[in-house]
Write an enzyme that holds these catalytic residues in place. Structure first.
Site, PDB file in Angstrom:
ATOM      1  N   LEU A 240       0.650  15.384 -48.796  1.00 28.17           N
ATOM      2  CA  LEU A 240       0.353  16.357 -47.758  1.00 28.17           C
ATOM      3  C   LEU A 240      -0.977  16.073 -47.060  1.00 28.17           C
ATOM      4  CD1 LEU A 240       1.078  18.948 -46.253  1.00 28.17           C
ATOM      5  CD2 LEU A 240       0.021  20.243 -48.114  1.00 28.17           C
ATOM      6  N   HIS A 241      -0.913  15.944 -45.730  1.00 24.66           N
ATOM      7  CA  HIS A 241      -2.125  15.693 -44.961  1.00 24.66           C
ATOM      8  C   HIS A 241      -1.907  16.042 -43.497  1.00 24.66           C
ATOM      9  CE1 HIS A 241       0.273  12.067 -44.292  1.00 24.66           C
ATOM     10  NE2 HIS A 241      -0.459  11.800 -43.221  1.00 24.66           N
ATOM     11  N   PHE A 242      -2.998  16.370 -42.839  1.00 22.67           N
ATOM     12  CA  PHE A 242      -3.073  16.538 -41.387  1.00 22.67           C
ATOM     13  C   PHE A 242      -4.001  15.456 -40.850  1.00 22.67           C
ATOM     14  CE2 PHE A 242      -2.125  20.627 -43.215  1.00 22.67           C
ATOM     15  CZ  PHE A 242      -1.272  21.253 -42.334  1.00 22.67           C
TER      16      PHE A 242
END
Length: 444
Positions: A240-242
């Site tokens: 999970l990452h932006f």
């Protein structure tokens, strides 16, 4: 099963290092795994927010309040510049040529030959938005702490604070971290990795999306945007990452007209309105309003959870300091896997993820950059978009998911112009990324 072959972007210098040594004092690499984090200290930024900080009161007694300085310019970009001076990045993005392509929409093209690589393409599955986290593949626990700028958590006293050397074990068992992307697209290109040790796959949840919204708000500059790519929509790391970066020019999508399709009449949650993009190559929705950042965040999150649970790839742009969210269901990778994308488009090696869809096109070959036209960009992005019939179907489900059960017919045909962010005059960092005049070639 549908798959495509593409070269994964190298976001960390440790991406091809699969060593997994460990000891009571860490593996010796100062990575982000539990072997090292438990005995490490990192800077931490505590942002203003209601709620409880995940630590005991009093654990951080020596906080330096930073309410008088800019989170974006004095902290994030300053730390990013420091890593640039250390030579950690794979190339100097400031040397990349950038121009605004002549035409109605003002698409921005960048020549980024540093992103081109002769590595062998890897096979990616593109027909499954939700995939389990795989410890054996590269994930952000393997990056070095020198690539981390700081941790980010919520404050407990409604003020912003910065601690230069905080013991991680006293902050959180799984901190939120901001790290550099060693293959940057633009100035200040970073990764926001929520609860890094929890090993979440690339899957949106309400808390992580709200964290991204708060980061946009803290930046307090509309030229700093955050983006999210789901699996199947050109996310290649299933952790999970932006992403986020600073570009001192309006994105074409931010200037696009939009048509209101849902207005608060007691049906839409907490004053949130929804619009549809008009005269733009990728069909998408725009979420705005709300009585608080949580109202808008939760409303959008409901829609994103629906899409991923129903296996619909999508990209998200968090714009205007978290006040405006663009949502793009997309099908480019699926069409590529089915052989429906033209060879000419594929040869350019453009991966139409959130930044490209928003109008910032990263080109890896000189010939593509020199010959780029608005017609070419429109054709490329049109390959991303759902058909009108499919989009209307997905839109109806999204509105239902966010509990908007009735469309205001009086507003249905109301066309509005987007508030142009180029009217905003930020306090630029030194040296400031240039504003991009129309049809101007810039050597940054």
């Amino acid at each position: 099963m549908l798959t495509i072959k593409r070269v994964a972007t190298v976001v960390s210098n440790y991406q091809e290092d699969d060593s997994d040594k460990g000891s009571s004092l860490g593996c010796g690499r100062r990575c982000l795994s539990s072997c090292c984090l438990s005995v490490s200290k990192l800077p931490i930024y505590l942002f203003k927010k209601d709620g409880d900080l995940p630590m005991e009161n009093g654990e951080l007694e020596s906080c330096d309040e930073i309410s008088e300085i800019s989170f974006l310019h004095n902290l994030l970009l300053a730390q990013w510049d420091d890593r640039m001076n250390q030579g950690i990045f794979r190339y100097d993005v400031s040397t990349c040529e950038t121009k605004v392509i002549p035409g109605q929409h003002g698409f921005i093209a960048q020549l980024n030959e540093g992103r081109h690589t002769k590595k062998r393409p890897t096979e990616f599955r593109v027909d499954q938005v939700l995939q389990p986290f795989d410890e054996n593949r590269f994930n952000f626990k393997k990056i070095g702490q020198e690539e981390v700028l700081f941790m980010v958590e919520q404050s407990i006293d409604h003020k912003s604070h910065f601690v230069t050397n905080a013991p991680i074990d006293k902050i959180s068992p799984s901190p939120n971290v901001v790290a550099i992307n060693v293959s940057p697209i633009e100035y200040g290109h970073v990764l926001l990795i929520p609860r890094v040790l929890d090993c979440f796959p690339q899957r949106i949840d309400h808390d992580s999306f709200q964290l991204a919204m708060h980061m946009a708000k803290e930046a307090a500059d509309p030229f700093f945007r955050l983006g999210y790519n789901s699996l199947g929509a050109f996310a290649t790391i299933n952790h999970l990452h932006f992403q986020a970066y600073y570009l001192a020019a309006p994105f074409p999508v931010e200037k696009a007209e939009k048509q209101i399709i849902a207005v608060d009449k007691g049906k839409c949650p907490q004053g949130v309105s929804v619009s549809q993009l008009v005269n733009y190559p990728v069909r998408g929705l725009v979420f705005e309003g709300g009585n608080s950042i949580r109202d808008l965040s939760d409303t959008v999150s409901n829609s994103l959870v629906f899409l991923q649970n129903n296996n619909i790839p999508f990209n998200v742009l968090i714009s205007d300091c978290g006040k405006r969210i663009y949502l793009f269901p997309q099908c480019f990778a699926e069409r590529q896997a089915l052989g429906e994308v033209s060879q000419g488009i594929l040869e350019a090696q453009v991966n139409p993820a959130v930044w490209e869809i928003s109008g910032h096109i990263v080109l890896k070959r000189r010939v593509d950059f020199d010959e780029a036209t608005e017609a070419y960009v429109w054709k490329l992005l049109a390959e991303v978009s759902l058909t009108e019939e499919r989009f209307q179907e997905v839109k109806a489900y999204i509105l239902e998911a966010m509990l908007c059960q009735k469309i205001d017919v009086e507003k249905e045909n109301y066309i509005i112009k987007s508030e142009l962010v180029q009217n905003y005059e930020p306090t630029p960092p030194q040296p400031a990324p240039p504003q991009l005049p129309l049809d101007c070639l810039v050597q940054q």
